[in-house]
Enzyme design. Sequence first.
Site, PDB file in Angstrom:
ATOM      1  N   LEU A  40       0.980  -1.023  -0.068  1.00  0.00           N
ATOM      2  CA  LEU A  40      -0.058   0.140  -0.096  1.00  0.00           C
ATOM      3  C   LEU A  40       0.871   1.190   0.017  1.00  0.00           C
ATOM      4  O   LEU A  40       1.733   1.163   0.800  1.00  0.00           O
ATOM      5  CB  LEU A  40      -0.871  -0.020   1.388  1.00  0.00           C
ATOM      6  CG  LEU A  40      -2.164   0.740   1.364  1.00  0.00           C
ATOM      7  CD1 LEU A  40      -3.125   0.591   0.138  1.00  0.00           C
ATOM      8  CD2 LEU A  40      -3.056   0.579   2.408  1.00  0.00           C
ATOM      9  N   ASP A  41       0.674   2.189  -0.905  1.00  0.00           N
ATOM     10  CA  ASP A  41       1.475   3.198  -1.059  1.00  0.00           C
ATOM     11  C   ASP A  41       1.553   4.208   0.120  1.00  0.00           C
ATOM     12  O   ASP A  41       0.833   4.032   1.393  1.00  0.00           O
ATOM     13  CB  ASP A  41       1.020   4.397  -1.976  1.00  0.00           C
ATOM     14  CG  ASP A  41       0.824   3.801  -3.493  1.00  0.00           C
ATOM     15  OD1 ASP A  41       1.845   3.013  -3.717  1.00  0.00           O
ATOM     16  OD2 ASP A  41       0.021   4.350  -4.114  1.00  0.00           O
ATOM     17  N   TYR A  42       2.715   4.651   0.340  1.00  0.00           N
ATOM     18  CA  TYR A  42       3.240   5.636   1.438  1.00  0.00           C
ATOM     19  C   TYR A  42       2.055   6.552   1.963  1.00  0.00           C
ATOM     20  O   TYR A  42       1.710   6.755   3.147  1.00  0.00           O
ATOM     21  CB  TYR A  42       4.751   6.297   1.386  1.00  0.00           C
ATOM     22  CG  TYR A  42       5.014   7.130   2.249  1.00  0.00           C
ATOM     23  CD1 TYR A  42       5.575   6.694   3.576  1.00  0.00           C
ATOM     24  CD2 TYR A  42       5.021   8.601   2.187  1.00  0.00           C
ATOM     25  CE1 TYR A  42       6.054   7.438   4.568  1.00  0.00           C
ATOM     26  CE2 TYR A  42       5.419   9.407   3.166  1.00  0.00           C
ATOM     27  CZ  TYR A  42       5.911   8.991   4.202  1.00  0.00           C
ATOM     28  OH  TYR A  42       6.383   9.711   5.259  1.00  0.00           O
TER      29      TYR A  42
END
Length: 186
Positions: A40-42
């Site tokens: 999951l993206d930052y």
Amino acid sequence: MSLILFNKPFQVLCQFSAQDDKATLADHLKIPNIYPAGRLDYDSEGLMLLTDDGKLQHAIAHPDHKAGKTYLVQVDGVPDAAAMAKLQAPLDLGDFITKPCQAMHIAEPEWLWPRNPPIRQRADQPTSWLAITLQEGKNRQVRRMTAAVGLPTLRLVRSAIGNISLATHPLMPGEWMQVSPKDLTS
């Protein structure tokens, strides 16, 4: 075999090793020998699954076995029927064409926690919420899809993976719980 549900906070890297003084999974999970089943993206938040079982990790993360993933997306603007139709159909993002997906305009989820820091508010620009369910998961795909139809993403929360949902397993950001791998399919 362990299956961990984790509610990843905003601005946490999906890795255990330190990088550039950014928060990582190690700041929240002190469980040895578990690994993320997907990323999951930052700057995204929400549901992640972690496990100590390599076969289960592969089954969750591999494109041939991927369970649907549902994202709650706050966008800048109000979608019209044409934008919603484009989101649901295969969409050319330049380097790949998305698979068809489910997308609908929804009310802001009542169970959703406030983001820290909060989303910026502009009095002259309304925002809307969408629920998008993908069977694939390319890098920054949801953000790129909403931008391609003129609705830039302001907030992105993964709410479900397969049958596991934060709506039915309420966790605040940074919290986790162990569940049975059977919960993925039941």
